[in-house]
Design an enzyme around this catalytic site. Structure first.
Site, PDB file in Angstrom:
ATOM      1  N   PRO A 110     -26.744  -0.993 117.436  1.00 43.28           N
ATOM      2  CA  PRO A 110     -26.442   0.383 117.822  1.00 43.28           C
ATOM      3  C   PRO A 110     -26.542   0.668 119.325  1.00 43.28           C
ATOM      4  CG  PRO A 110     -28.624   0.238 116.853  1.00 43.28           C
ATOM      5  CD  PRO A 110     -28.043  -1.135 116.770  1.00 43.28           C
TER       6      PRO A 110
ATOM      7  N   ASP B 266     -15.299  -3.291 122.141  1.00 47.39           N
ATOM      8  CA  ASP B 266     -14.815  -1.917 122.225  1.00 47.39           C
ATOM      9  C   ASP B 266     -15.875  -0.971 122.767  1.00 47.39           C
ATOM     10  OD1 ASP B 266     -14.574  -2.055 118.654  1.00 47.39           O
ATOM     11  OD2 ASP B 266     -16.319  -1.660 119.899  1.00 47.39           O
TER      12      ASP B 266
ATOM     13  N   LYS C 230     -11.236   2.765 123.392  1.00 42.19           N
ATOM     14  CA  LYS C 230     -10.615   3.951 123.982  1.00 42.19           C
ATOM     15  C   LYS C 230     -11.189   4.199 125.365  1.00 42.19           C
ATOM     16  CE  LYS C 230     -10.425   6.174 119.635  1.00 42.19           C
ATOM     17  NZ  LYS C 230     -11.122   7.051 118.756  1.00 42.19           N
TER      18      LYS C 230
ATOM     19  N   GLY D 261     -22.795  -1.766 116.127  1.00 38.10           N
ATOM     20  CA  GLY D 261     -23.394  -1.722 114.789  1.00 38.10           C
ATOM     21  C   GLY D 261     -23.100  -2.974 114.000  1.00 38.10           C
ATOM     22  N   ASP D 262     -22.618  -2.779 112.788  1.00 39.97           N
ATOM     23  CA  ASP D 262     -22.288  -3.890 111.888  1.00 39.97           C
ATOM     24  C   ASP D 262     -20.766  -3.970 111.739  1.00 39.97           C
ATOM     25  OD1 ASP D 262     -23.421  -5.726 109.542  1.00 39.97           O
ATOM     26  OD2 ASP D 262     -21.620  -4.696 108.830  1.00 39.97           O
TER      27      ASP D 262
ATOM     28  N   ILE E  65     -19.310  -2.258 108.497  1.00 43.42           N
ATOM     29  CA  ILE E  65     -19.574  -0.853 108.157  1.00 43.42           C
ATOM     30  C   ILE E  65     -18.756   0.005 109.111  1.00 43.42           C
ATOM     31  CG2 ILE E  65     -21.314   0.971 107.954  1.00 43.42           C
ATOM     32  CD1 ILE E  65     -23.296  -1.123 107.106  1.00 43.42           C
TER      33      ILE E  65
ATOM     34  N   MET F 278     -18.842   9.197 112.365  1.00 47.74           N
ATOM     35  CA  MET F 278     -17.613   9.814 112.892  1.00 47.74           C
ATOM     36  C   MET F 278     -17.447  11.249 112.377  1.00 47.74           C
ATOM     37  SD  MET F 278     -15.123   6.519 112.326  1.00 47.74           S
ATOM     38  CE  MET F 278     -15.820   6.093 110.735  1.00 47.74           C
TER      39      MET F 278
HETATM   40  N1  SAH Z   1     -19.749  -0.398 112.914  1.00 45.36           N
HETATM   41  C1  SAH Z   1     -20.489   0.729 113.447  1.00 45.36           C
HETATM   42  C2  SAH Z   1     -19.812   2.044 113.148  1.00 45.36           C
HETATM   43  C3  SAH Z   1     -18.477   2.218 113.840  1.00 45.36           C
HETATM   44  S1  SAH Z   1     -17.738   3.785 113.469  1.00 45.36           S
HETATM   45  C4  SAH Z   1     -21.907   0.700 112.887  1.00 45.36           C
HETATM   46  O1  SAH Z   1     -22.206  -0.104 111.996  1.00 45.36           O
HETATM   47  O2  SAH Z   1     -22.727   1.465 113.383  1.00 45.36           O
HETATM   48  C5  SAH Z   1     -18.199   4.719 114.892  1.00 45.36           C
HETATM   49  C6  SAH Z   1     -19.283   5.728 114.555  1.00 45.36           C
HETATM   50  O3  SAH Z   1     -20.532   5.082 114.468  1.00 45.36           O
HETATM   51  C7  SAH Z   1     -19.482   6.787 115.616  1.00 45.36           C
HETATM   52  O4  SAH Z   1     -18.540   7.831 115.493  1.00 45.36           O
HETATM   53  C8  SAH Z   1     -20.873   7.273 115.292  1.00 45.36           C
HETATM   54  O5  SAH Z   1     -20.844   8.135 114.161  1.00 45.36           O
HETATM   55  C9  SAH Z   1     -21.550   5.985 114.858  1.00 45.36           C
HETATM   56  N2  SAH Z   1     -22.344   5.359 115.938  1.00 45.36           N
HETATM   57  C10 SAH Z   1     -22.186   4.134 116.458  1.00 45.36           C
HETATM   58  N3  SAH Z   1     -23.126   3.865 117.382  1.00 45.36           N
HETATM   59  C11 SAH Z   1     -23.912   4.958 117.440  1.00 45.36           C
HETATM   60  C12 SAH Z   1     -25.081   5.318 118.178  1.00 45.36           C
HETATM   61  N4  SAH Z   1     -25.648   4.492 119.063  1.00 45.36           N
HETATM   62  N5  SAH Z   1     -25.632   6.534 117.951  1.00 45.36           N
HETATM   63  C13 SAH Z   1     -25.107   7.384 117.048  1.00 45.36           C
HETATM   64  N6  SAH Z   1     -24.013   7.110 116.335  1.00 45.36           N
HETATM   65  C14 SAH Z   1     -23.425   5.914 116.515  1.00 45.36           C
END
Ligand code: SAH
Length: 257
Positions: free
Chosen positions: A21, A44, A66, A98-99, A102, A179
């Site tokens: 994250p 990204d 973006k 993140g993952d 997901i 999101m």
């Molecule tokens: N694959 C990622 C999610 C990608 S979708 C995961 O597993 O976390 C993108 C969304 O992830 C963002 O719109 C937000 O809702 C969330 N997100 C990702 N990183 C974040 C962070 N550091 N803090 C809060 N929301 C986050």
């Protein structure tokens, strides 16, 4: 039959890697090792600079996210790019926030690589829901508050995005909405219309696990206005359910010295 390049070099492997994250210490050892070895890193906008710093100094960096006002490289082009790079014999890390599996479109990339006969591996990452929960002091399950937890997309404008509101509005569970910032007023209205208690605690966690993490709390009825008044911008997660009430007790991250 092995896929090979024109000059018969075997294709490189593509690693779909979760970068966590934001806090670079939440990167897995495997992610750090692969990043340090990759010829190319395709990343990204959710990947933090500190995570990217684990890449080899001379690795090629390709940004596909973006940028202010501009659109991200379309997913089909990203899929093609991964195949092209691998066919050049390069070891590729496709680094995602993140993952990868997901809300990360890692599944689509893996399917493309499989169809093109490119070897690939997937490295899980700490999803932002887990990061936000830990660093904002909001356990996603808790015996007294939530027996289940849903990870939901709030990107309601996505074609075919139909959320099961009656199920999501039930008590005794936690909703984590990715999101969901733009659609928060709609989400709030739908949940209440489908029976959620308007007093249900709700939080918005922005830039979870990063030093400037922000957590706003209210109820499912009040959170939309609180978020608008604070001018919160993405990336942010919404967490809804009784567990959010624990934030004030368990918020170790903003109290750390
Ligand atoms: N694959 C990622 C999610 C990608 S979708 C995961 O597993 O976390 C993108 C969304 O992830 C963002 O719109 C937000 O809702 C969330 N997100 C990702 N990183 C974040 C962070 N550091 N803090 C809060 N929301 C986050």
């Amino acid at each position: 039959m092995e896929t090979s390049t024109l000059n018969n070099t075997p294709p490189g492997t593509v690693y779909l890697v979760g970068g966590g994250p934001g806090d670079p210490e939440l990167l897995t050892l495997k992610a750090a090792r692969l990043l340090a070895a990759a010829d190319v890193v395709v990343y990204d906008n959710l990947v933090s600079a500190a995570v990217l710093a684990h890449a080899r100094a001379d690795a090629e960096h390709i940004y596909v996210g973006k940028k202010a006002g501009n659109h991200a490289l379309p997913q089909l082009d990203i899929n093609k790019l991964l195949v092209t790079l691998a066919l050049q014999g390069k070891q590729v890390v496709r680094l995602k926030g993140g993952d990868p599996y997901i809300f990360g479109r890692g599944g689509e990339e893996a399917e493309t690589l499989r169809a093109a006969n490119i070897p690939f591996e997937v490295v899980p990452g700490v999803t932002s829901a887990a990061g936000a929960a830990a660093y904002a002091g909001i356990p996603l399950t808790h015996r007294e508050h939530a027996q289940s937890c849903f990870f939901v997309t709030g990107h309601l404008k996505d074609e075919g995005c139909k959320l099961d509101w009656p199920t999501l509005a039930r008590p005794g569970q936690t909703l984590v909405i990715y999101m969901g910032l733009t659609s928060l007023p709609d989400i709030s209205r739908e949940l209440i219309a489908h029976g959620m208690d308007p007093a249900t605690p709700a939080a918005c966690v922005r830039r979870a696990t990063l030093p400037d993490q922000q957590t706003l709390t209210g109820t499912i009825a009040t959170l939309p206005q609180i978020v608008i008044d604070a001018g919160i911008k993405p990336p942010a997660l919404l967490i809804i359910g009784g567990v959010v009430a624990l934030h004030h007790k368990l918020d170790w991250f903003s109290e750390r010295t």
